[in-house]
Enzyme design. Sequence first.
Site, PDB file in Angstrom:
ATOM      1  N   GLN A   1      79.022  45.905  48.232  1.00  0.00           N
ATOM      2  CA  GLN A   1      80.223  45.313  49.446  1.00  0.00           C
ATOM      3  C   GLN A   1      80.975  43.986  48.428  1.00  0.00           C
ATOM      4  O   GLN A   1      80.430  43.554  47.470  1.00  0.00           O
ATOM      5  CB  GLN A   1      79.405  44.586  50.353  1.00  0.00           C
ATOM      6  CG  GLN A   1      79.058  45.346  51.449  1.00  0.00           C
ATOM      7  CD  GLN A   1      78.488  44.591  52.710  1.00  0.00           C
ATOM      8  OE1 GLN A   1      77.204  44.537  53.126  1.00  0.00           O
ATOM      9  NE2 GLN A   1      79.347  43.913  53.325  1.00  0.00           N
ATOM     10  N   HIS A   2      82.020  43.641  49.092  1.00  0.00           N
ATOM     11  CA  HIS A   2      82.901  42.428  48.602  1.00  0.00           C
ATOM     12  C   HIS A   2      83.763  42.530  47.242  1.00  0.00           C
ATOM     13  O   HIS A   2      84.577  41.772  47.082  1.00  0.00           O
ATOM     14  CB  HIS A   2      82.071  41.315  48.703  1.00  0.00           C
ATOM     15  CG  HIS A   2      81.132  40.987  49.870  1.00  0.00           C
ATOM     16  ND1 HIS A   2      81.370  40.820  51.134  1.00  0.00           N
ATOM     17  CD2 HIS A   2      79.774  40.971  49.995  1.00  0.00           C
ATOM     18  CE1 HIS A   2      80.825  40.554  51.729  1.00  0.00           C
ATOM     19  NE2 HIS A   2      79.601  40.793  51.249  1.00  0.00           N
TER      20      HIS A   2
ATOM     21  N   ASP B   1      77.432  48.997  51.419  1.00  0.00           N
ATOM     22  CA  ASP B   1      75.970  49.812  51.024  1.00  0.00           C
ATOM     23  C   ASP B   1      74.922  49.422  52.171  1.00  0.00           C
ATOM     24  O   ASP B   1      74.242  50.277  52.718  1.00  0.00           O
ATOM     25  CB  ASP B   1      75.419  49.491  49.855  1.00  0.00           C
ATOM     26  CG  ASP B   1      75.348  48.015  49.565  1.00  0.00           C
ATOM     27  OD1 ASP B   1      75.955  47.240  50.184  1.00  0.00           O
ATOM     28  OD2 ASP B   1      74.848  47.736  48.340  1.00  0.00           O
TER      29      ASP B   1
HETATM   30  O1  LIG Z   1      77.039  41.099  49.275  1.00  0.00           O
HETATM   31  C1  LIG Z   1      75.866  42.054  49.939  1.00  0.00           C
HETATM   32  C2  LIG Z   1      76.048  41.953  51.190  1.00  0.00           C
HETATM   33  O2  LIG Z   1      76.707  41.045  51.900  1.00  0.00           O
HETATM   34  C3  LIG Z   1      74.976  42.795  48.818  1.00  0.00           C
HETATM   35  O3  LIG Z   1      73.963  43.396  49.773  1.00  0.00           O
HETATM   36  C4  LIG Z   1      75.939  43.728  48.192  1.00  0.00           C
HETATM   37  O4  LIG Z   1      76.451  44.755  49.090  1.00  0.00           O
HETATM   38  C5  LIG Z   1      75.354  44.033  46.961  1.00  0.00           C
HETATM   39  O5  LIG Z   1      74.244  45.290  47.212  1.00  0.00           O
HETATM   40  P1  LIG Z   1      73.062  45.757  46.101  1.00  0.00           P
HETATM   41  O6  LIG Z   1      73.756  46.029  44.991  1.00  0.00           O
HETATM   42  O7  LIG Z   1      72.072  44.897  46.058  1.00  0.00           O
HETATM   43  O8  LIG Z   1      72.567  46.848  46.866  1.00  0.00           O
END
Ligand SMILES: O=C(CO)[C@@H](O)[C@H](O)COP(=O)(O)O
Length: 487
Positions: free
Chosen positions: A78-79, A231
């Site tokens: 995300q983000h 994700d």
């Molecule tokens: O920033 C967040 C949720 O707000 C994280 O959960 C990212 O989505 C990264 O995910 P992974 O790489 O750990 O799956």
Amino acid sequence: MAHPQVVIGVDSSTQSTKALAVDTGTGRVLGEGRAAHRVDSRHGQESDPEQWWDALNTAVAATGWADRAQALAIGGQQHGLVTLDAAGRPVRPALLWNDVRSAPQAAELVQEFGAQWWAAELGSVPGASFTAAKWAWLRAREPANADRTAAVRLPHDYLTERLTGHAVTDRGDASGTGWWTPDGPHPAVLARIGLDPALLPAVAPTGTPAGRARAGGPLRPGTPIATGTGDNMAAALGLGLTAGAPVLSLGTSGTVYTVARTRPADPTGTVAGFADALDNWLPLACTLNCTLAVDRIATLLGRDREAVEPGGTAVLLPYLDGERTPALPHASGLLHGLRHDTTAGQLLQAAYDGAAYSLLAALDDVLAVDRPAGTTSAAGTAGSADTPDPAQPLLLIGGGAQGPAWQHTVRRLSGRPVQLPAARELVALGAAAQAAALLTGEPADAVARRWGTADGPVLPALERDDAVLERIATTISQTAALQSGGR
Ligand SMILES: O=C(CO)[C@@H](O)[C@H](O)COP(=O)(O)O
Ligand SMILES: Nc1ncnc2c1ncn2[C@@H]1O[C@H](COP(=O)(O)OP(=O)(O)O)[C@@H](O)[C@H]1O
């Protein structure tokens, strides 16, 4: 025997891309592929989006089903801020969710509009992770790059667009930007950060496709591509998650979340008010330091990650990348409470405890979103039909869920039973369920429930270790150096 109908689900996460080829009838995984990503941590946390595209091609080809798959979807970290020029090429490497350089910009945004305003208008109080803070950082620190940007994308949108040629996102991932509302991007936020709405992708209605695969990608041209999602939203789909069921994900990030029917609005900023990938909400708390940080401490101690020992008085807060929950973006790791008899195994256990603590501390707030004011979460007390039950197992997912030390830590510090879904790679499975839903017309979470993805052993609850929780809480509240990283 009839040929199975096969879809591909992709998890494009911080560290790697994972792809699964899945039989839409049974949920059986028929092929898998994986390719690593490089993260540049010299200045912040950055990755070249072009390598995600290469990794997607490699991982999808490795499933062995690329030329026969009938649909595909992508769940992405995300983000992240992906900036593209007029030719569709990255202007600079993407700023990732765990890059805390945007903390001052996030703080300014919260100060100017007020935390209550953010919670009420956007559902989330932005921290450094949110895309809006990252764009504000780019405008302030690299204005020429901001000016050259012709399109702003999230990681999964970028990949979907490379597959289809269409600039499309979904409500789940869009809700992590800090400008998304159900009625469109918030004009006051875009004006404040100097972002032209024409640079943003369209938000596709739930269940509609993003488009069809073009030539030059990993799939047969014409293959339907679903919108994909963030994700965490994809993992919720992959579990077939129902309202109020709690999830703890142990990966590069640690996350705790559930599906809620009510839009979250937490002015403290602990609970992000994300949308899910259907028509509900996904209240979520996230830590920056989870499996990677604990593995790093194990390496420093020269121990296997399972070589933990109980007892002792040490507190180890593994905030190696700064931290988001609690909101300490400038913090560094902290060790406190050492004695002559402290063992290396106890220090490693303290790192697990420090990483799990904040997620479990946020769990009640996450589960409170659907609870009407004045009710409690205790079983048998007043509340709606959705009142969370403390005896309800915590679904433990992500790479760390496979580790006995993680499992035991979560049971000890939550006091809850823990369910270990036998299915692995729930983000990729959720993306596969979304792709399958395009073909079958079912809701994506119903597809995953039909596949039985959440089934797995339940480890019974352990008595909660309140002494350790108390010791960690006191250390966090009394250590001023955590505000500055000790510098
Ligand atoms: O920033 C967040 C949720 O707000 C994280 O959960 C990212 O989505 C990264 O995910 P992974 O790489 O750990 O799956
Ligand atoms: N058997 C295991 N025991 C404990 N931790 C594990 C195990 N296998 C993988 N991990 C951890 O899982 C992490 C990767 O988790 P994953 O959910 O795949 O990450 P991401 O968030 O990048 O998708 C690694 O950092 C590693 O520490």
